[in-house]
Design a protein around this motif. Structure first.
Motif, short mmCIF file in Angstrom:
data_model
loop_
_atom_site.label_atom_id
_atom_site.label_comp_id
_atom_site.label_asym_id
_atom_site.label_seq_id
_atom_site.Cartn_x
_atom_site.Cartn_y
_atom_site.Cartn_z
N ALA A 40 0.84 -1.20 0.00
CA ALA A 40 0.00 0.00 0.00
C ALA A 40 0.87 1.25 0.00
O ALA A 40 2.07 1.20 0.31
CB ALA A 40 -0.93 0.01 1.21
N GLN A 41 0.27 2.36 -0.37
CA GLN A 41 0.89 3.66 -0.18
C GLN A 41 -0.17 4.61 0.35
O GLN A 41 -1.37 4.36 0.23
CB GLN A 41 1.48 4.20 -1.49
N THR A 43 -2.44 8.11 0.96
CA THR A 43 -3.17 9.01 0.07
C THR A 43 -2.42 10.33 -0.14
O THR A 43 -2.69 11.03 -1.11
CB THR A 43 -4.58 9.30 0.62
N ASP A 45 0.44 12.36 -1.53
CA ASP A 45 1.35 12.04 -2.63
C ASP A 45 2.81 12.32 -2.32
O ASP A 45 3.70 11.93 -3.07
CB ASP A 45 0.93 12.76 -3.92
N TRP A 48 4.71 9.03 -2.30
CA TRP A 48 4.68 8.09 -3.41
C TRP A 48 6.05 7.79 -3.99
O TRP A 48 6.31 6.70 -4.49
CB TRP A 48 3.74 8.61 -4.50
N THR A 69 -1.52 -0.19 -3.76
CA THR A 69 -2.87 0.25 -3.44
C THR A 69 -2.82 1.50 -2.56
O THR A 69 -2.13 1.51 -1.54
CB THR A 69 -3.64 -0.85 -2.71
N THR A 70 -3.52 2.54 -2.96
CA THR A 70 -3.54 3.79 -2.19
C THR A 70 -4.64 3.73 -1.13
O THR A 70 -5.81 3.52 -1.45
CB THR A 70 -3.77 4.99 -3.14
N TRP A 88 3.42 -1.24 4.04
CA TRP A 88 3.63 0.05 3.40
C TRP A 88 4.83 0.70 4.05
O TRP A 88 5.34 0.21 5.07
CB TRP A 88 2.39 0.94 3.43
N ASP A 90 4.83 4.10 4.78
CA ASP A 90 4.28 5.42 5.09
C ASP A 90 3.86 5.59 6.54
O ASP A 90 3.11 6.51 6.85
CB ASP A 90 3.08 5.71 4.18
#
Length: 340
Positions: A40-41, A43, A45, A48, A69-70, A88, A90
């Motif tokens: 996942a990443q 939302t 940006d 990214w 997948t965001t 992820w 993040d």
């Protein structure tokens, strides 16, 4: 001809590997061959670029990441705990501490993309800082200040905040209550990139702006602290977890109204979070996450380029990997060794 084929079929797989060293080398170099990763990443940006860097590193190890997948943070932490997502890169801690209960039984933080380098807080355009002598959020209780930042006519200063569900939204909401600012500040919770684009346009038109941001973020290339805007302070540190209070005052913050600067948000790390069972089954991934990192300055530079229209993130990541090939190969070799 038939007998030749039959004899080849009769060879053991070990004999074939022995006769073809390149096959064994390939398996060693690509320990993830045949394994798909649900990655996942976030939302936002601004993350990214480094998500794509990690995706390409996983690809070099032979893993298949068919798509990234965001997801918003709450959905990701639920999904990684359930095993619907594998990882992820993040995680933002301690900002995301409120989600720990949702994932820590079945997932974990591993390694760091950026360690102890992130800043969060509130910024105001320099002209307004000077005109109204704005130092902290408490100054937005003053009628003349509210009027100067009231763009929708509701009698409150407009603040570009965070979309609902983001970790920063929870912290901003906490601040509005802690400093009794509900009647004085209007938090805008629309999509962050669009809200900031609107704020930048307003600034360029000579209007005053108040906004929240974090590092790394393209906003600070468009609105440079110390040149266009300044970080302001909070009246006093007030966090949901006051054990983090010492990290909410930082020294040497460029473009702050004070030094040290009481930004009001705990300094934090950007970290990978991965499903524990997935890591157990894939020691090469664990080793990669434990060793890899991306400098904050490089992330910020890519974010600025992306905001200026160069949005080929895959190429940015490829170029960064090649420019840092010596370090990257060290990470990959550590991952390969862990899989042996």
């Amino acid at each position: 001809m038939f007998r030749i084929k039959s004899s080849l079929i009769a060879l053991s797989s070990a004999a074939i590997l022995s006769a073809s060293p390149s096959l064994g080398a390939m398996a060693k170099d690509r320990p993830g061959e045949g394994v798909s990763i649900n990655m996942a990443q976030a939302t936002w940006d601004t993350g990214w670029f480094y998500a794509e860097v990690y995706r390409q590193l996983l690809d070099e190890l032979g893993y298949d990441v068919p798509q990234i997948t965001t997801l918003d943070a709450p959905l990701f932490y639920q999904a990684v705990a359930q095993g619907d997502m594998d990882l992820w890169v993040d995680g933002s801690f301690p900002l995301h501490d409120s989600y720990r209960q949702a994932f820590e039984q079945d997932a974990e933080i591993v390694g760091a993309v950026v360690e102890a380098g992130t800043i969060e807080g509130y910024l105001v355009n320099i002209a307004a800082i000077e005109q109204f002598d704005i130092r902290t959020l408490a100054d937005f209780k003053r009628d003349e200040v509210k009027a100067a930042f009231d763009r929708n006519g509701d009698g409150r200063a407009d603040l570009v905040a965070c979309p609902a569900g983001w970790g920063c939204e929870l912290m901003i909401e906490h601040h509005l209550d802690a400093y009794e600012l509900r009647e004085h500040i209007n938090p805008i919770k629309a999509g962050y990139p669009a809200s900031m684009a609107d704020a930048i346009a307003a600034y360029e038109a000579g209007e005053n702006i108040l906004f929240y941001t974090w590092t790394p973020n393209w906003t600070l290339s468009e609105l440079v602290p110390g040149e266009d805007v300044m970080w302001i302070e909070v009246p006093e540190v007030d966090l949901p977890d006051m054990s983090l209070a010492p990290t909410a005052t930082l020294e040497g913050v460029v473009g702050c109204v004070n030094d040290p600067c009481t930004v009001g948000f705990p300094g934090g790390d950007i970290v990978p979070v991965a499903n524990s069972a997935f890591l157990e089954a894939n020691p090469a991934v664990r080793a990669l996450l434990e060793t890899a990192s991306v400098p904050l300055a490089d992330i910020s530079a890519q974010n600025a380029a992306m905001n200026n229209g160069d949005d080929d993130i895959a190429t940015h990541a490829t170029e960064w990997i090649e420019d840092n090939r010596d370090r990257v190969d060290g990470w990959l070799n550590a991952a390969r060794a862990a899989a042996e």
